[in-house]
Write a protein that holds these residues in place. Sequence first.
Motif, PDB file in Angstrom:
ATOM      1  N   ASP A   1       8.736  26.744  33.043  1.00  0.00           N
ATOM      2  CA  ASP A   1       7.709  25.797  32.569  1.00  0.00           C
ATOM      3  C   ASP A   1       8.340  24.457  32.174  1.00  0.00           C
ATOM      4  O   ASP A   1       9.503  24.404  31.773  1.00  0.00           O
ATOM      5  CB  ASP A   1       6.991  26.434  31.360  1.00  0.00           C
ATOM      6  CG  ASP A   1       5.650  25.773  31.102  1.00  0.00           C
ATOM      7  OD1 ASP A   1       5.201  24.965  31.933  1.00  0.00           O
ATOM      8  OD2 ASP A   1       5.056  26.064  30.034  1.00  0.00           O
ATOM      9  N   GLY A   2       7.541  23.399  32.260  1.00  0.00           N
ATOM     10  CA  GLY A   2       7.978  22.086  31.769  1.00  0.00           C
ATOM     11  C   GLY A   2       8.255  21.048  32.849  1.00  0.00           C
ATOM     12  O   GLY A   2       8.780  19.974  32.547  1.00  0.00           O
ATOM     13  N   ASN A   3       7.889  21.341  34.084  1.00  0.00           N
ATOM     14  CA  ASN A   3       8.119  20.368  35.175  1.00  0.00           C
ATOM     15  C   ASN A   3       7.396  19.049  34.907  1.00  0.00           C
ATOM     16  O   ASN A   3       7.950  17.974  35.108  1.00  0.00           O
ATOM     17  CB  ASN A   3       7.593  20.905  36.514  1.00  0.00           C
ATOM     18  CG  ASN A   3       8.379  22.099  37.013  1.00  0.00           C
ATOM     19  OD1 ASN A   3       9.447  22.401  36.504  1.00  0.00           O
ATOM     20  ND2 ASN A   3       7.846  22.778  38.008  1.00  0.00           N
ATOM     21  N   GLY A   4       6.141  19.170  34.462  1.00  0.00           N
ATOM     22  CA  GLY A   4       5.321  17.975  34.224  1.00  0.00           C
ATOM     23  C   GLY A   4       5.909  17.118  33.113  1.00  0.00           C
ATOM     24  O   GLY A   4       6.041  15.897  33.247  1.00  0.00           O
ATOM     25  N   ARG A   5       6.320  17.767  32.008  1.00  0.00           N
ATOM     26  CA  ARG A   5       6.893  17.024  30.875  1.00  0.00           C
ATOM     27  C   ARG A   5       8.242  16.407  31.236  1.00  0.00           C
ATOM     28  O   ARG A   5       8.580  15.321  30.782  1.00  0.00           O
ATOM     29  CB  ARG A   5       7.017  17.952  29.654  1.00  0.00           C
ATOM     30  CG  ARG A   5       5.705  18.075  28.884  1.00  0.00           C
ATOM     31  CD  ARG A   5       5.720  19.256  27.958  1.00  0.00           C
ATOM     32  NE  ARG A   5       5.548  20.503  28.689  1.00  0.00           N
ATOM     33  CZ  ARG A   5       5.745  21.699  28.172  1.00  0.00           C
ATOM     34  NH1 ARG A   5       6.157  21.805  26.918  1.00  0.00           N
ATOM     35  NH2 ARG A   5       5.523  22.773  28.886  1.00  0.00           N
ATOM     36  N   TRP A   6       8.991  17.089  32.073  1.00  0.00           N
ATOM     37  CA  TRP A   6      10.287  16.567  32.535  1.00  0.00           C
ATOM     38  C   TRP A   6      10.055  15.226  33.258  1.00  0.00           C
ATOM     39  O   TRP A   6      10.771  14.253  33.026  1.00  0.00           O
ATOM     40  CB  TRP A   6      10.942  17.575  33.483  1.00  0.00           C
ATOM     41  CG  TRP A   6      12.291  17.187  33.995  1.00  0.00           C
ATOM     42  CD1 TRP A   6      13.495  17.489  33.436  1.00  0.00           C
ATOM     43  CD2 TRP A   6      12.579  16.419  35.168  1.00  0.00           C
ATOM     44  NE1 TRP A   6      14.517  16.969  34.186  1.00  0.00           N
ATOM     45  CE2 TRP A   6      13.982  16.294  35.256  1.00  0.00           C
ATOM     46  CE3 TRP A   6      11.785  15.814  36.158  1.00  0.00           C
ATOM     47  CZ2 TRP A   6      14.619  15.613  36.293  1.00  0.00           C
ATOM     48  CZ3 TRP A   6      12.412  15.121  37.182  1.00  0.00           C
ATOM     49  CH2 TRP A   6      13.812  15.015  37.240  1.00  0.00           C
ATOM     50  N   ALA A   7       9.033  15.183  34.107  1.00  0.00           N
ATOM     51  CA  ALA A   7       8.725  13.961  34.860  1.00  0.00           C
ATOM     52  C   ALA A   7       8.189  12.876  33.923  1.00  0.00           C
ATOM     53  O   ALA A   7       8.625  11.723  33.976  1.00  0.00           O
ATOM     54  CB  ALA A   7       7.713  14.280  35.960  1.00  0.00           C
ATOM     55  N   LYS A   8       7.296  13.280  33.026  1.00  0.00           N
ATOM     56  CA  LYS A   8       6.672  12.314  32.110  1.00  0.00           C
ATOM     57  C   LYS A   8       7.733  11.593  31.269  1.00  0.00           C
ATOM     58  O   LYS A   8       7.651  10.375  31.073  1.00  0.00           O
ATOM     59  CB  LYS A   8       5.660  13.047  31.215  1.00  0.00           C
ATOM     60  CG  LYS A   8       4.687  12.107  30.541  1.00  0.00           C
ATOM     61  CD  LYS A   8       3.633  12.818  29.737  1.00  0.00           C
ATOM     62  CE  LYS A   8       2.890  11.786  28.881  1.00  0.00           C
ATOM     63  NZ  LYS A   8       2.432  12.340  27.627  1.00  0.00           N
ATOM     64  N   LYS A   9       8.696  12.365  30.797  1.00  0.00           N
ATOM     65  CA  LYS A   9       9.785  11.795  29.983  1.00  0.00           C
ATOM     66  C   LYS A   9      10.531  10.680  30.712  1.00  0.00           C
ATOM     67  O   LYS A   9      11.098   9.788  30.111  1.00  0.00           O
ATOM     68  CB  LYS A   9      10.809  12.913  29.686  1.00  0.00           C
ATOM     69  CG  LYS A   9      10.802  13.395  28.257  1.00  0.00           C
ATOM     70  CD  LYS A   9      11.721  14.590  28.062  1.00  0.00           C
ATOM     71  CE  LYS A   9      13.193  14.296  28.131  1.00  0.00           C
ATOM     72  NZ  LYS A   9      14.015  15.524  27.938  1.00  0.00           N
ATOM     73  N   ARG A  10      10.523  10.762  32.028  1.00  0.00           N
ATOM     74  CA  ARG A  10      11.223   9.775  32.858  1.00  0.00           C
ATOM     75  C   ARG A  10      10.290   8.739  33.465  1.00  0.00           C
ATOM     76  O   ARG A  10      10.700   7.961  34.332  1.00  0.00           O
ATOM     77  CB  ARG A  10      11.973  10.510  33.984  1.00  0.00           C
ATOM     78  CG  ARG A  10      13.144  11.275  33.482  1.00  0.00           C
ATOM     79  CD  ARG A  10      13.640  12.314  34.481  1.00  0.00           C
ATOM     80  NE  ARG A  10      14.830  12.963  33.948  1.00  0.00           N
ATOM     81  CZ  ARG A  10      14.818  13.893  32.994  1.00  0.00           C
ATOM     82  NH1 ARG A  10      13.675  14.282  32.476  1.00  0.00           N
ATOM     83  NH2 ARG A  10      15.937  14.419  32.547  1.00  0.00           N
ATOM     84  N   GLY A  11       9.017   8.794  33.067  1.00  0.00           N
ATOM     85  CA  GLY A  11       8.038   7.853  33.604  1.00  0.00           C
ATOM     86  C   GLY A  11       7.732   8.105  35.079  1.00  0.00           C
ATOM     87  O   GLY A  11       7.342   7.205  35.817  1.00  0.00           O
ATOM     88  N   LEU A  12       7.912   9.362  35.507  1.00  0.00           N
ATOM     89  CA  LEU A  12       7.685   9.698  36.929  1.00  0.00           C
ATOM     90  C   LEU A  12       6.406  10.522  37.078  1.00  0.00           C
ATOM     91  O   LEU A  12       5.963  11.157  36.120  1.00  0.00           O
ATOM     92  CB  LEU A  12       8.876  10.523  37.448  1.00  0.00           C
ATOM     93  CG  LEU A  12      10.246   9.833  37.458  1.00  0.00           C
ATOM     94  CD1 LEU A  12      11.359  10.849  37.700  1.00  0.00           C
ATOM     95  CD2 LEU A  12      10.280   8.737  38.525  1.00  0.00           C
TER      96      LEU A  12
END
Length: 251
Positions: free
Chosen positions: A30-41
Amino acid sequence: MRFFERFFTKKNKISKEFKAVPNHIAIIPDGNGRWAKKRGLPRNIGHREGSMNIKKIVIYCSKIKVKYLTFYAFSTENWKRPQGEVDALMNLLLEFLRNAEKELDGSNVRIKVIGDVAGLPEELKKEIIRVEKYTGSNDGLILNIALNYGSRFEMLHAVKEISKKVKENKLSINDIDESQFEGCLYTAGIPDPDLLIRTSGEQRISNYLLWQCAYTELWFTDALWPDVNESHIAEAIMAYEKRNRRYGGLS
Ligand code: IPE
Ligand code: IPE
Ligand code: MG
């Protein structure tokens, strides 16, 4: 650097350090979406990274001689996400399966999909049949991919199968037992997970292997799935080794 990362880097042959590697590890990546969000992706970039990360962990688990590895790739509830995200996930899964044997080359991994395959896009269904057949005679790690998987759906499906057998006089009500029920689950023939790992800081099961995890040891990490590496898995296994599994009895 965290202790376990240091430990892992230092002693590259960490597999030799384990006293008891779990026979079956289940993972909620879990956490793919948050990983991207943290990077502005965009979220889908997180899914791409996450998908690539699965292979790294499969290879590591295969090296340390885990026998069964079960990944939650798409739940029966994940259809609720925006169509664009669902489509991206289906495409990534297709790509994952298409490249699986090439990228897992030499690791002798057998791939099996668990879940309601009938509800998946045609192209994906065909690919599942192909990859299961292609890797069918491999006798290394068994990689189960839970795809359109939900435990409640799985158990209801099992209840229907059993009811049908009873109705057709092929099974007596008195003979309905745990092994009959397990035989009707997608995981028939697969031993229960010894260790369940969920990443991203969420501490819930999200409709995953509810029956099968009755006595599974749980381990959580705040790391987001695309950031998870071999050292996290090693850390989870070392924590698992310290657990005292009592199954309701006394140690
Ligand atoms: C897990 O990452 C992958 C799938 C559910 C397919 P998420 O997409 O749930 O990532 P978060 O939880 O939103 O960060
Ligand atoms: C669980 O993650 C499903 C997968 C990893 C495939 P979710 O992100 O869908 O779970 P919830 O919604 O946070 O419980
Ligand atoms: Mg999530």
